[in-house]
Design a protein around this motif. Structure first.
Motif, short mmCIF file in Angstrom:
data_model
loop_
_atom_site.label_atom_id
_atom_site.label_comp_id
_atom_site.label_asym_id
_atom_site.label_seq_id
_atom_site.Cartn_x
_atom_site.Cartn_y
_atom_site.Cartn_z
N ARG A 133 64.48 -34.82 45.03
CA ARG A 133 65.28 -33.64 44.72
C ARG A 133 65.33 -32.65 45.89
O ARG A 133 66.28 -31.89 46.04
N LEU A 134 64.31 -32.66 46.71
CA LEU A 134 64.20 -31.75 47.84
C LEU A 134 64.10 -32.54 49.14
O LEU A 134 63.67 -33.70 49.13
N PRO A 135 64.46 -31.94 50.27
CA PRO A 135 64.39 -32.66 51.55
C PRO A 135 62.97 -33.08 51.92
O PRO A 135 61.98 -32.54 51.42
N LYS A 144 54.38 -19.69 61.27
CA LYS A 144 53.54 -18.55 61.63
C LYS A 144 52.20 -18.57 60.91
O LYS A 144 51.22 -17.99 61.39
N HIS A 145 52.15 -19.25 59.77
CA HIS A 145 50.89 -19.40 59.04
C HIS A 145 50.21 -20.72 59.40
O HIS A 145 49.26 -21.13 58.72
N HIS A 146 50.68 -21.38 60.45
CA HIS A 146 50.06 -22.58 61.01
C HIS A 146 50.12 -23.78 60.07
O HIS A 146 49.27 -24.66 60.13
N TYR A 147 51.15 -23.81 59.22
CA TYR A 147 51.57 -25.05 58.58
C TYR A 147 52.69 -25.63 59.43
O TYR A 147 53.51 -24.89 59.98
N ARG A 148 52.76 -26.93 59.52
CA ARG A 148 53.74 -27.59 60.39
C ARG A 148 55.06 -27.78 59.65
O ARG A 148 55.11 -28.50 58.65
N PRO A 149 56.15 -27.14 60.10
CA PRO A 149 57.43 -27.24 59.40
C PRO A 149 57.93 -28.69 59.38
O PRO A 149 57.83 -29.41 60.37
N ARG A 193 64.09 -24.58 46.97
CA ARG A 193 65.08 -24.86 48.01
C ARG A 193 64.97 -23.87 49.16
O ARG A 193 65.23 -24.22 50.32
N PHE A 194 64.60 -22.63 48.86
CA PHE A 194 64.45 -21.61 49.90
C PHE A 194 63.44 -22.03 50.97
O PHE A 194 63.57 -21.63 52.13
N MET A 195 62.47 -22.85 50.59
CA MET A 195 61.43 -23.26 51.55
C MET A 195 61.99 -24.05 52.73
O MET A 195 61.32 -24.19 53.76
N TYR A 196 63.21 -24.55 52.60
CA TYR A 196 63.81 -25.36 53.67
C TYR A 196 64.78 -24.56 54.54
O TYR A 196 65.38 -25.10 55.46
N THR A 197 64.94 -23.28 54.26
CA THR A 197 65.78 -22.43 55.10
C THR A 197 65.07 -22.14 56.42
O THR A 197 63.84 -22.23 56.54
N ASP A 198 65.85 -21.77 57.43
CA ASP A 198 65.25 -21.43 58.73
C ASP A 198 64.25 -20.29 58.58
O ASP A 198 63.18 -20.30 59.21
N LYS A 246 60.18 -12.49 51.02
CA LYS A 246 61.51 -12.82 51.57
C LYS A 246 62.41 -13.43 50.50
O LYS A 246 63.60 -13.10 50.41
N PHE A 247 61.84 -14.35 49.71
CA PHE A 247 62.67 -15.00 48.70
C PHE A 247 63.14 -14.02 47.64
O PHE A 247 64.30 -14.04 47.22
N ILE A 248 62.26 -13.15 47.17
CA ILE A 248 62.63 -12.18 46.14
C ILE A 248 63.78 -11.30 46.61
O ILE A 248 64.76 -11.07 45.89
N ALA A 249 63.67 -10.81 47.85
CA ALA A 249 64.75 -9.97 48.39
C ALA A 249 66.06 -10.75 48.46
O ALA A 249 67.13 -10.23 48.10
#
Length: 343
Positions: A115-117, A285-290, A272-277, A53-56
């Motif tokens: 630096r990140l949320p 979906k991979h069972h890590y807790r957002p 930073r992309f990791m914090y997008t919806d 998703k990030f590459i695209a």
């Protein structure tokens, strides 16, 4: 800047990007970028989907071709590899203290946490049990895993974030129950008497338990447990203990490497992309807790056990993650003392 005439067209080379000036307009060919993400063992499937998703997204916005290479292994071993010269652009390790170790060697700048949320935590997790079909050993909580004859599979805390978290989850659960450090020490010492195999990383422990059929209970990450059970096609089950640790695997750009390689803009955008919806939903979906509370709520169905209020913080065990690592897992620490007494 260099230029020459070729077949009536002027070719100008500017800092690695070729700009062709020709009849009909200007076509820009931007140099490709390659990132190396040095990650902990059980995140292979997560990063595969995030990377796609990030590459695209990145290529659509910048016009720059992007490749992301992955390195997976036990979290502590991965941190050591980066310290020893593996040229990671980003580290996505399993434990705060492993990322901190890379920072302390001067490879990550001092502001990395802010630096990140969410203190550089796009997601968090916990430690649960996986048992055989039908739960034949009647394992429901922490004390059940030290019944006579029980064989435990958990990775080595000296090399694996999963291993360290399993240790800390057991210690903290007993400490919360008894308010006694002596009781916590006695419980964890007994637990390691039951450990049949200590692999170097989380994925190796999964293979030992699920594929080789060794052991009665596997102590592992929540996400790894779901994947393990899914792939076992009904032969394994997840058991949630009454309490467990709040696991905090931070992410960080390895500033020194990324600047030297010219990849820092892409690396910063990647984290930073990791914090997008979009990314937060992939995380769930991979069972890590957002970490985003709204993302957690809309994905709550992926987390049927252990509500967040039953996850205890590292502060119940030590002043912080680095202090816990120093006390329990450095040379001659509590884990080494336990293992020397259980031999």
């Amino acid at each position: 800047m260099l230029g020459k005439i070729l077949g009536g067209s002027i070719v100008v080379y500017v800092l690695g990007a070729a700009i062709w000036l020709a009849v009909g307009g200007i076509v820009r060919e931007k140099a490709p970028t390659e990132l190396l993400n040095v990650a902990c063992d059980p995140t292979r499937e997560l990063w595969r989907d995030v990377n796609d998703k990030f590459i695209a997204d990145y290529e659509a916005k910048t016009g720059i071709k992007l490749t992301i290479k992955m390195s997976h292994g036990g979290s502590a071993s991965q941190a050591r590899s980066v310290i020893d010269g593996l040229e990671a652009d980003v580290v996505t390790l399993g434990l705060w203290s492993d990322t901190s170790a890379v920072h302390k060697r001067g490879l990550i700048e001092d502001d990395w946490v802010d630096r990140l949320p969410h203190r550089a935590l796009p997601y968090y997790s916990t430690i649960v049990f996986v048992v055989r079909k039908g739960n034949p050993k009647n394992i429901h909580d922490w004390h059940d895993i030290i019944q006579p004859g029980i064989e435990i599979i958990t990775p080595n805390p000296k090399t694996s974030g999963n291993g360290k978290l399993s240790f800390l989850a057991a210690w903290g659960a007993e400490l919360r129950k008894t308010k006694s450090e002596e009781a916590a020490l006695a419980f964890v010492k007994e637990m390691y008497k039951h450990v049949k195999v200590m692999d170097s990383g989380a994925r190796g422990a999964t293979t030992t338990f699920a594929q080789r059929g060794i052991g009665h209970v596997h102590i592992t990450w929540e996400n790894e447990a779901f994947l393990e059970v899914q792939e076992a096609a009904g032969e394994l089950e997840i058991v949630y203990p009454s309490v467990s640790i709040r696991a905090e695997p931070p992410v960080a750009v390895v500033d020194v490497n990324a600047r030297r390689k010219g990849t820092k803009p892409a690396a910063d955008a990647y984290m930073r992309f990791m914090y997008t919806d979009q990314a937060q939903d992939i995380v769930a979906k991979h069972h890590y807790r957002p970490s985003d509370p709204k993302a957690f709520e809309r994905n709550r169905r992926y987390f049927p056990g252990l509500p967040n209020e039953n996850l205890f913080p590292i502060l119940e065990i030590a002043a912080d993650w680095d202090t816990a690592n120093e006390r329990f897992f450095t040379e001659g620490g509590v884990f080494d003392q336990i293992m020397s007494r259980t031999k």
